[in-house]
Design a protein around this motif. Sequence first.
Motif, PDB file in Angstrom:
ATOM      1  N   PHE A 193       0.842  -1.197   0.000  1.00  0.00           N
ATOM      2  CA  PHE A 193       0.000   0.000   0.000  1.00  0.00           C
ATOM      3  C   PHE A 193       0.880   1.251   0.000  1.00  0.00           C
ATOM      4  CE2 PHE A 193      -1.958   3.398   2.541  1.00  0.00           C
ATOM      5  CZ  PHE A 193      -3.051   3.701   1.738  1.00  0.00           C
ATOM      6  N   PHE A 194       1.867   1.288   0.918  1.00  0.00           N
ATOM      7  CA  PHE A 194       2.765   2.443   0.992  1.00  0.00           C
ATOM      8  C   PHE A 194       3.614   2.558  -0.271  1.00  0.00           C
ATOM      9  CE2 PHE A 194       2.181   1.887   5.687  1.00  0.00           C
ATOM     10  CZ  PHE A 194       1.505   3.079   5.878  1.00  0.00           C
ATOM     11  N   ASP A 195       4.087   1.421  -0.784  1.00  0.00           N
ATOM     12  CA  ASP A 195       4.855   1.437  -2.028  1.00  0.00           C
ATOM     13  C   ASP A 195       4.056   2.095  -3.152  1.00  0.00           C
ATOM     14  OD1 ASP A 195       7.085   0.120  -1.005  1.00  0.00           O
ATOM     15  OD2 ASP A 195       6.476  -1.851  -1.765  1.00  0.00           O
ATOM     16  N   PHE A 196       2.803   1.677  -3.287  1.00  0.00           N
ATOM     17  CA  PHE A 196       1.963   2.207  -4.357  1.00  0.00           C
ATOM     18  C   PHE A 196       1.730   3.703  -4.180  1.00  0.00           C
ATOM     19  CE2 PHE A 196      -2.000   3.375  -6.388  1.00  0.00           C
ATOM     20  CZ  PHE A 196      -1.816   2.855  -7.664  1.00  0.00           C
ATOM     21  N   ILE A 197       1.335   4.109  -2.991  1.00  0.00           N
ATOM     22  CA  ILE A 197       1.026   5.521  -2.721  1.00  0.00           C
ATOM     23  C   ILE A 197       2.269   6.391  -2.932  1.00  0.00           C
ATOM     24  CG2 ILE A 197       0.380   7.183  -0.903  1.00  0.00           C
ATOM     25  CD1 ILE A 197      -1.977   5.527  -2.008  1.00  0.00           C
ATOM     26  N   LEU A 223      14.579  -0.173 -14.351  1.00  0.00           N
ATOM     27  CA  LEU A 223      14.741   1.114 -15.021  1.00  0.00           C
ATOM     28  C   LEU A 223      15.595   2.036 -14.163  1.00  0.00           C
ATOM     29  CD1 LEU A 223      10.998   1.683 -15.998  1.00  0.00           C
ATOM     30  CD2 LEU A 223      12.811   0.779 -17.458  1.00  0.00           C
ATOM     31  N   LYS A 224      16.517   2.736 -14.797  1.00  0.00           N
ATOM     32  CA  LYS A 224      17.351   3.737 -14.117  1.00  0.00           C
ATOM     33  C   LYS A 224      17.698   4.816 -15.137  1.00  0.00           C
ATOM     34  CE  LYS A 224      20.446   2.555 -11.028  1.00  0.00           C
ATOM     35  NZ  LYS A 224      21.584   1.996 -10.300  1.00  0.00           N
ATOM     36  N   PHE A 225      18.151   5.950 -14.642  1.00  0.00           N
ATOM     37  CA  PHE A 225      18.764   6.905 -15.545  1.00  0.00           C
ATOM     38  C   PHE A 225      20.181   6.417 -15.803  1.00  0.00           C
ATOM     39  CE2 PHE A 225      15.592  10.112 -14.009  1.00  0.00           C
ATOM     40  CZ  PHE A 225      15.001  10.321 -15.244  1.00  0.00           C
ATOM     41  N   ILE A 247       8.749   3.682 -11.124  1.00  0.00           N
ATOM     42  CA  ILE A 247       7.854   2.993 -12.072  1.00  0.00           C
ATOM     43  C   ILE A 247       7.850   1.500 -11.771  1.00  0.00           C
ATOM     44  CG2 ILE A 247       7.476   2.423 -14.511  1.00  0.00           C
ATOM     45  CD1 ILE A 247       8.712   5.250 -15.122  1.00  0.00           C
ATOM     46  N   ASN A 248       9.048   0.931 -11.495  1.00  0.00           N
ATOM     47  CA  ASN A 248       9.123  -0.486 -11.116  1.00  0.00           C
ATOM     48  C   ASN A 248       8.322  -0.761  -9.850  1.00  0.00           C
ATOM     49  OD1 ASN A 248      12.364  -0.296 -12.304  1.00  0.00           O
ATOM     50  ND2 ASN A 248      11.026  -1.914 -13.039  1.00  0.00           N
ATOM     51  N   GLY A 284       4.761  -2.991  -9.298  1.00  0.00           N
ATOM     52  CA  GLY A 284       4.798  -4.155  -8.413  1.00  0.00           C
ATOM     53  C   GLY A 284       5.988  -5.060  -8.629  1.00  0.00           C
ATOM     54  N   ASP A 285       6.951  -4.639  -9.457  1.00  0.00           N
ATOM     55  CA  ASP A 285       8.182  -5.410  -9.658  1.00  0.00           C
ATOM     56  C   ASP A 285       9.131  -5.265  -8.483  1.00  0.00           C
ATOM     57  OD1 ASP A 285       7.442  -6.207 -12.241  1.00  0.00           O
ATOM     58  OD2 ASP A 285       8.414  -4.473 -13.172  1.00  0.00           O
ATOM     59  N   MET A 286       9.009  -4.124  -7.801  1.00  0.00           N
ATOM     60  CA  MET A 286       9.912  -3.800  -6.698  1.00  0.00           C
ATOM     61  C   MET A 286       9.124  -3.162  -5.562  1.00  0.00           C
ATOM     62  SD  MET A 286      13.183  -2.047  -8.679  1.00  0.00           S
ATOM     63  CE  MET A 286      14.142  -1.829  -7.187  1.00  0.00           C
TER      64      MET A 286
END
Length: 183
Positions: free
Chosen positions: A4-8, A52-54, A93-94, A98-100
């Motif tokens: 939940f916290f990850d998503f928010i 994904l990274k810069f 974005i990851n 939900g990948d991370m």
Amino acid sequence: MTRFFDFIFSFFGILILWPLGLIVYVLGLFDTGSPIFKQERVGKNKKPFTLLKFRTMGVNTKSVATHLANSSSVTKLGAFLRKSKLDELPQLINVLKGDMSLVGPRPNLFNQEELIEERSKKGVYDFLPGITGLAQINEIDMSTPKKLAEVDAEMLESLTIKKYFQYIFATVGGKGSGDRIKE
């Protein structure tokens, strides 16, 4: 609860930080011509996902674990992005996908066999990899696979909401320096 916290946090992080991300993206176009770095990493249950990274190194740099990369491969912009940890911004974005998770063991490459073996013994792959965690804020990186796996397992066994926030705030506050690069 951490999902939940990850998503928010990832949703609002992307929403709030997109102008900064756009600036870094444009600067990256001038720096390397290809500002987004994508790499297959080991995820939860050893399933592959695209991290994904810069981009912080030249486009033709060999794809190896950071501690095996040569410091001469890092661009001037890349050095700043690494020091400021802005290179990690696209990983939101990851997290959103939900990948991370924001907090978890840093995802490794599939060719890091010793680390995979050590993490497998400790059940680390039963959890989502993360952007930061106990090892990162204590400057333990993938150059010490056994120690890293032990610290990752310790973190996952004792992870609470309070510690989740402590690791995030410690990282945002500048604790830890990321993976070492060969000089």
